[in-house]
Scaffold this motif. Structure first.
Motif, PDB file in Angstrom:
ATOM      1  N   THR A 181       0.861  -1.177   0.000  1.00 12.75           N
ATOM      2  CA  THR A 181       0.000   0.000   0.000  1.00 12.75           C
ATOM      3  C   THR A 181       0.897   1.227   0.000  1.00 12.75           C
ATOM      4  N   VAL A 182       0.599   2.193  -0.884  1.00  9.98           N
ATOM      5  CA  VAL A 182       1.383   3.428  -0.957  1.00  9.98           C
ATOM      6  C   VAL A 182       0.514   4.575  -0.458  1.00  9.98           C
ATOM      7  N   SER A 183       1.046   5.381   0.438  1.00  8.79           N
ATOM      8  CA  SER A 183       0.282   6.501   0.989  1.00  8.79           C
ATOM      9  C   SER A 183       0.016   7.544  -0.092  1.00  8.79           C
ATOM     10  N   PRO A 184      -1.060   8.323   0.033  1.00  7.71           N
ATOM     11  CA  PRO A 184      -1.413   9.301  -1.007  1.00  7.71           C
ATOM     12  C   PRO A 184      -0.388  10.418  -1.173  1.00  7.71           C
ATOM     13  N   ASP A 185       0.475  10.628  -0.167  1.00  7.60           N
ATOM     14  CA  ASP A 185       1.546  11.611  -0.345  1.00  7.60           C
ATOM     15  C   ASP A 185       2.811  10.984  -0.914  1.00  7.60           C
ATOM     16  N   GLY A 186       2.775   9.671  -1.135  1.00 11.25           N
ATOM     17  CA  GLY A 186       3.908   8.979  -1.724  1.00 11.25           C
ATOM     18  C   GLY A 186       5.076   8.747  -0.799  1.00 11.25           C
ATOM     19  N   GLU A 187       4.943   9.090   0.478  1.00  9.23           N
ATOM     20  CA  GLU A 187       6.077   9.011   1.396  1.00  9.23           C
ATOM     21  C   GLU A 187       6.227   7.651   2.061  1.00  9.23           C
ATOM     22  N   ARG A 188       5.146   6.895   2.168  1.00  7.43           N
ATOM     23  CA  ARG A 188       5.185   5.661   2.954  1.00  7.43           C
ATOM     24  C   ARG A 188       4.695   4.484   2.118  1.00  7.43           C
ATOM     25  N   VAL A 189       5.406   3.367   2.225  1.00  8.54           N
ATOM     26  CA  VAL A 189       4.995   2.115   1.603  1.00  8.54           C
ATOM     27  C   VAL A 189       4.788   1.098   2.721  1.00  8.54           C
ATOM     28  N   VAL A 190       3.629   0.486   2.764  1.00  8.49           N
ATOM     29  CA  VAL A 190       3.285  -0.517   3.764  1.00  8.49           C
ATOM     30  C   VAL A 190       3.284  -1.876   3.071  1.00  8.49           C
ATOM     31  N   PHE A 191       3.748  -2.902   3.758  1.00  9.09           N
ATOM     32  CA  PHE A 191       3.781  -4.225   3.149  1.00  9.09           C
ATOM     33  C   PHE A 191       3.837  -5.306   4.224  1.00  9.09           C
TER      34      PHE A 191
ATOM     35  N   LEU B 234       8.163   1.193   4.736  1.00  8.39           N
ATOM     36  CA  LEU B 234       9.391   1.701   4.150  1.00  8.39           C
ATOM     37  C   LEU B 234       9.189   3.167   3.823  1.00  8.39           C
ATOM     38  N   SER B 235      10.167   4.000   4.146  1.00 13.92           N
ATOM     39  CA  SER B 235      10.136   5.411   3.779  1.00 13.92           C
ATOM     40  C   SER B 235      10.613   5.547   2.346  1.00 13.92           C
ATOM     41  N   ALA B 236       9.740   6.070   1.482  1.00 19.84           N
ATOM     42  CA  ALA B 236      10.101   6.173   0.068  1.00 19.84           C
ATOM     43  C   ALA B 236      11.277   7.114  -0.143  1.00 19.84           C
ATOM     44  N   GLY B 237      11.430   8.090   0.727  1.00 17.32           N
ATOM     45  CA  GLY B 237      12.520   9.046   0.550  1.00 17.32           C
ATOM     46  C   GLY B 237      13.873   8.502   0.945  1.00 17.32           C
ATOM     47  N   THR B 238      13.919   7.713   2.034  1.00 22.16           N
ATOM     48  CA  THR B 238      15.204   7.239   2.556  1.00 22.16           C
ATOM     49  C   THR B 238      15.464   5.757   2.297  1.00 22.16           C
ATOM     50  N   GLY B 239      14.416   5.001   1.989  1.00 20.20           N
ATOM     51  CA  GLY B 239      14.569   3.566   1.828  1.00 20.20           C
ATOM     52  C   GLY B 239      14.669   2.818   3.139  1.00 20.20           C
ATOM     53  N   GLU B 240      14.417   3.494   4.266  1.00 19.55           N
ATOM     54  CA  GLU B 240      14.527   2.861   5.581  1.00 19.55           C
ATOM     55  C   GLU B 240      13.292   2.008   5.865  1.00 19.55           C
ATOM     56  N   GLU B 241      13.521   0.764   6.280  1.00 19.65           N
ATOM     57  CA  GLU B 241      12.442  -0.145   6.653  1.00 19.65           C
ATOM     58  C   GLU B 241      12.244  -0.142   8.161  1.00 19.65           C
ATOM     59  N   GLN B 242      10.994  -0.327   8.565  1.00 14.51           N
ATOM     60  CA  GLN B 242      10.682  -0.468   9.984  1.00 14.51           C
ATOM     61  C   GLN B 242       9.689  -1.605  10.178  1.00 14.51           C
ATOM     62  N   LEU B 243       9.957  -2.430  11.159  1.00 14.04           N
ATOM     63  CA  LEU B 243       9.003  -3.453  11.572  1.00 14.04           C
ATOM     64  C   LEU B 243       7.973  -2.795  12.472  1.00 14.04           C
ATOM     65  N   VAL B 244       6.722  -2.799  12.029  1.00 10.67           N
ATOM     66  CA  VAL B 244       5.659  -2.140  12.789  1.00 10.67           C
ATOM     67  C   VAL B 244       4.973  -3.115  13.734  1.00 10.67           C
ATOM     68  N   VAL B 245       4.632  -4.300  13.236  1.00 18.27           N
ATOM     69  CA  VAL B 245       3.921  -5.281  14.060  1.00 18.27           C
ATOM     70  C   VAL B 245       4.541  -6.653  13.867  1.00 18.27           C
ATOM     71  N   ASP B 246       5.006  -7.224  14.967  1.00 20.00           N
ATOM     72  CA  ASP B 246       5.416  -8.621  15.026  1.00 20.00           C
ATOM     73  C   ASP B 246       4.319  -9.363  15.774  1.00 20.00           C
ATOM     74  N   PRO B 247       3.588 -10.269  15.116  1.00 17.02           N
ATOM     75  CA  PRO B 247       2.470 -10.938  15.787  1.00 17.02           C
ATOM     76  C   PRO B 247       2.853 -11.647  17.074  1.00 17.02           C
ATOM     77  N   ASP B 248       4.096 -12.085  17.194  1.00 15.96           N
ATOM     78  CA  ASP B 248       4.520 -12.750  18.434  1.00 15.96           C
ATOM     79  C   ASP B 248       4.408 -11.839  19.642  1.00 15.96           C
ATOM     80  N   ASP B 249       4.432 -10.515  19.413  1.00 19.41           N
ATOM     81  CA  ASP B 249       4.302  -9.568  20.524  1.00 19.41           C
ATOM     82  C   ASP B 249       2.855  -9.416  20.979  1.00 19.41           C
ATOM     83  N   ILE B 250       1.904  -9.917  20.176  1.00 22.41           N
ATOM     84  CA  ILE B 250       0.481  -9.730  20.466  1.00 22.41           C
ATOM     85  C   ILE B 250      -0.209 -11.044  20.769  1.00 22.41           C
TER      86      ILE B 250
END
Length: 702
Positions: free
Chosen positions: A26-36, A52-68
């Motif tokens: 999913t790509v945000s309407p401002d083009g800054e964020r990619v969700v996957f 993933l930040s489209a500007g920097t290419g930095e990935e972040q883990l948002v949800v690890d199901p093992d934590d929930i």
């Protein structure tokens, strides 16, 4: 352990190398964020939510199901989650689907039947107290409320977990709200049953009444104490579910969406991205399809586009769509091409086959399309420049778009693994990492065009072999509508390479009816899904042997699953002079036992065109079997029910024809158990080796 044995274990353990592959972008309407979604490694089956930040290419883990999730031993999988994985053929667990609000700040998903939310910017995750088990939660565009399905009812809850309330409840045990019926999910690729309005005040919801649909009962013969599972299955020629659409809200009376539901009984898709929702409906013959615009206040509709065809109108994923200014985006078949339409004008050139409308970004429309059927690319159309290809020519590619950012993903013919490229509006690029394992085998594949019909063929040989080595042939087709096997992607030939290493030359042929070569090619099977398809396998095999050499045509086996299983059994029943042994997995043997939308598309209504069903049946050919045949079927299959194989086996028995039948207790159409998959493949190879190499195959007259 040999390299080929190690590969098979790797292939199954990694879920066919899908673990670790990013998906569901999913790509945000401002083009800054990619969700996957992506699992944490190539061997980890738990799917997590990432950004993933489209500007920097930095990935972040948002949800690890093992934590929930609770401890593994306490986790349960709802029947709705199992249904979704089966319909989408997903093998991973964890977060298998999610939805976002309009600005792509809030993501909503289900875990263990619970509604969960995640703030993508702050990575704040919470589990809401709602009715359980919940299914298909989706936030309102403004991100204030979440709609979800529970026990056939549509409910909403505040994003803070407060105010969980019923919106609409079923009036009887055969009625559901908000869930796609069988043919929508299995044959139209519509998996959802409700849609938010852009102003977040109302919802459109599908009401499904299966009262008139035949009831079938799927039992597990290995567990006689377990009651059979009842399914409402609309077999060809029988009643479909009664599907209606309603405009609902917590504070207002429900309003029915009005159209001629008797004439147009299929609800194919809904798009509510602008003020007026659009509904795509189709008649029972599938020769007429209409786009309807709905007045939200009254539910009245008007026709804004109609397509007709003497055979059938093809359902294309992503249609209808709209541009930012409200221009209608659909497809049509012209000049033997599937062309993109914008406000009724064909805007892609003849010869380019549109496979899917990927999405719109402003006035730009993005599609997945191909000129050559073995390769697909991401294309765009814009009123300022027309149509152009966004991805390189070779390979199999798709994409997602938003705010000037383009995510292209797919596989190349010369490299293993998936590639995902993110290009932002400044045309700076970054990559989403694939964590999939590298296969232990590398395909040795040759792609060809053969014969008068220029059939696309792939030949896979053992590593290091050449055409001087005469090998028994193993045909490994699907060769039916919807799915291609001959494509320019290296990873598409991993299992065929393993089969080749067992001592075969593996040959895969895409014949008439397969997608990507134009509407005329697809429709040549109308009225007969057996004769032209089988003839292409025969002609393609003989032309391939003449072109490349090294194929022993006195020892030819064939294997396949689903339509490929039907084709494998068909081959030894009708052409034992060419095919000397077959393995048929989950075959459709009696065409009257398959669903209305899929089967009537190709063969018509059995009451009107009964000869088409007889012509395409395997049951009547049972007495002709003279070659070794192995049948395989999961007893819990609710797509191609196991009655298909039991009926063929019964007919073979009555005709005194020996055969092998391998039932898979508790297995669905997608066989999930790794040990079962592994041993099923090993048994197939042993069966084929014995039939083709253990002794000379018997003659057809024996």
């Amino acid at each position: 352990m040999s390299a080929t044995d190690a590969f098979l274990d790797q292939y199954l353990r990694t879920h066919r190398f899908q673990l670790g592959v990013p998906s569901s972008f999913t790509v945000s309407p401002d083009g800054e964020r990619v969700v996957f979604l992506r699992t944490r490694s190539g061997g980890d089956p738990l799917s997590c939510l990432w950004t993933l930040s489209a500007g920097t290419g930095e990935e972040q883990l948002v949800v690890d199901p093992d934590d929930i999730l609770p401890p593994a031993e306490d986790r349960g999988a709802s029947s709705a989650d199992a249904w979704l994985r089966e319909r989408t053929r997903q093998r991973a667990h964890g977060i298998t689907a999610y939805a976002t609000d309009a600005v792509v700040d809030l993501a909503v998903f289900c875990l263990d039947g619970r509604v969960c939310t995640a703030r993508l910017g702050t990575r704040q995750v919470r589990t809401l107290e709602t009715a359980r088990p919940a299914f298909d939660p989706r936030p309102s565009p403004d991100g204030t409320r979440i709609a979800y399905v529970h026990a056939g009812s549509l409910r909403t809850v505040g994003v803070d977990g407060r105010g969980d309330s019923l919106v609409v409840a079923p009036e009887g045990e055969n009625v559901t709200y908000g869930v796609a019926e069988h043919v929508a999910a299995e044959s139209m690729e519509r998996l959802r049953g409700f849609w938010w309005s852009p102003d977040s005040r109302r919802l459109m919801v599908a009401r499904v009444d299966t009262t008139s649909v035949e009831r079938w009962y799927l039992s597990d013969p290995a567990r006689p104490a377990t009651p059979p599972r009842q399914v409402a299955y609309p077999a060809a020629g029988t009643a479909n579910a009664d599907v209606s659409l309603w405009l609902v809200s917590p504070d207002e009376d429900a309003v029915a969406v009005e159209w001629d539901r008797k004439a147009f009984e299929y609800v194919v898709e809904v798009n509510w991205s602008l003020d007026e929702p659009l509904v795509l409906v189709q008649d029972r013959t599938q020769r007429r399809m209409r786009v309807l615009a709905v007045a939200p206040a009254t539910g009245r509709t008007r026709v804004v586009r109609e397509e007709t065809d003497p055979c059938w109108v093809t359902v294309v994923k992503g249609v209808p769509a709209v541009t930012a200014s409200g221009r209608l985006v659909t497809v049509t078949d012209q000049e033997d091409s599937r062309r993109l339409l914008v406000d009724g004008e064909a805007v892609t050139p003849p010869g380019l086959q549109v496979r899917e409308v990927v999405g719109t970004d402003g006035e730009t429309v993005f599609v997945r399309a191909s000129r050559e059927p073995t390769r697909t690319g991401l294309w765009s159309w814009d009123p300022s420049y027309g149509a152009r290809q966004e991805t390189r020519a070779a390979g199999v590619w798709n994409g997602r778009v938003g705010g000037g950012t383009v995510v292209s993903y797919g596989r190349a013919p010369d490299r293993d693994g998936w590639e995902v490229t993110v290009r932002d509006r400044s045309r700076a690029t970054s990559r989403v990492r694939s964590l999939a394992e590298r296969p232990l085998l590398k395909p040795n594949v040759q792609l060809l065009r053969v014969g008068q019909r220029k059939l696309r063929v792939a030949v896979v040989r053992p590593a290091g072999s050449d055409t001087d080595q005469l090998l028994p042939v193993l045909m490994d087709p699907y060769a039916g509508p919807y799915l291609q096997r001959v494509t320019e992607e290296q990873d598409g030939y991993l299992l065929p390479q393993w089969l080749a290493e067992q001592g075969f030359a593996v040959v895969i042929i895409d014949g008439r009816g397969t997608p990507g070569r134009g509407p005329g090619w697809e429709r040549t099977i109308r009225g007969d899904i057996a004769t032209p398809v089988l003839q292409d396998q025969v002609d393609g095999l003989q032309a391939t042997a003449a072109a490349v050499g090294g194929l022993d045509l006195t020892r030819v086996g064939i294997r396949g699953w689903s339509f490929g299983g039907f084709l494998a059994a068909l081959a030894v029943l009708r052409r034992p002079d060419v095919f000397h042994a077959a393995v048929a997995g989950a075959p459709v043997t009696d065409q009257t036992l398959y669903d209305t939308h899929w089967r009537e598309r190709h063969l018509g209504h059995p009451a009107d065109e009964p000869d088409n069903y007889v012509r395409s049946s395997l049951i009547k050919d049972a007495a002709h079997l003279t070659r070794p045949l192995m049948l395989i079927h999961g007893t819990a299959d609710d797509n191609v029910v196991s009655a298909h194989t039991f009926r063929l086996s019964e007919a073979l028995l009555r005709a005194g024809r020996p055969h092998t039948f391998l039932p898979l207790p508790g297995a669905a159409h997608m066989v999930a158990d790794h040990e079962v998959q592994r041993n099923m493949l090993l048994l197939q190879v042993a069966f084929l080796k014995d039939a083709l190499c253990g002794s000379r195959p018997p003659t057809p007259s024996s």
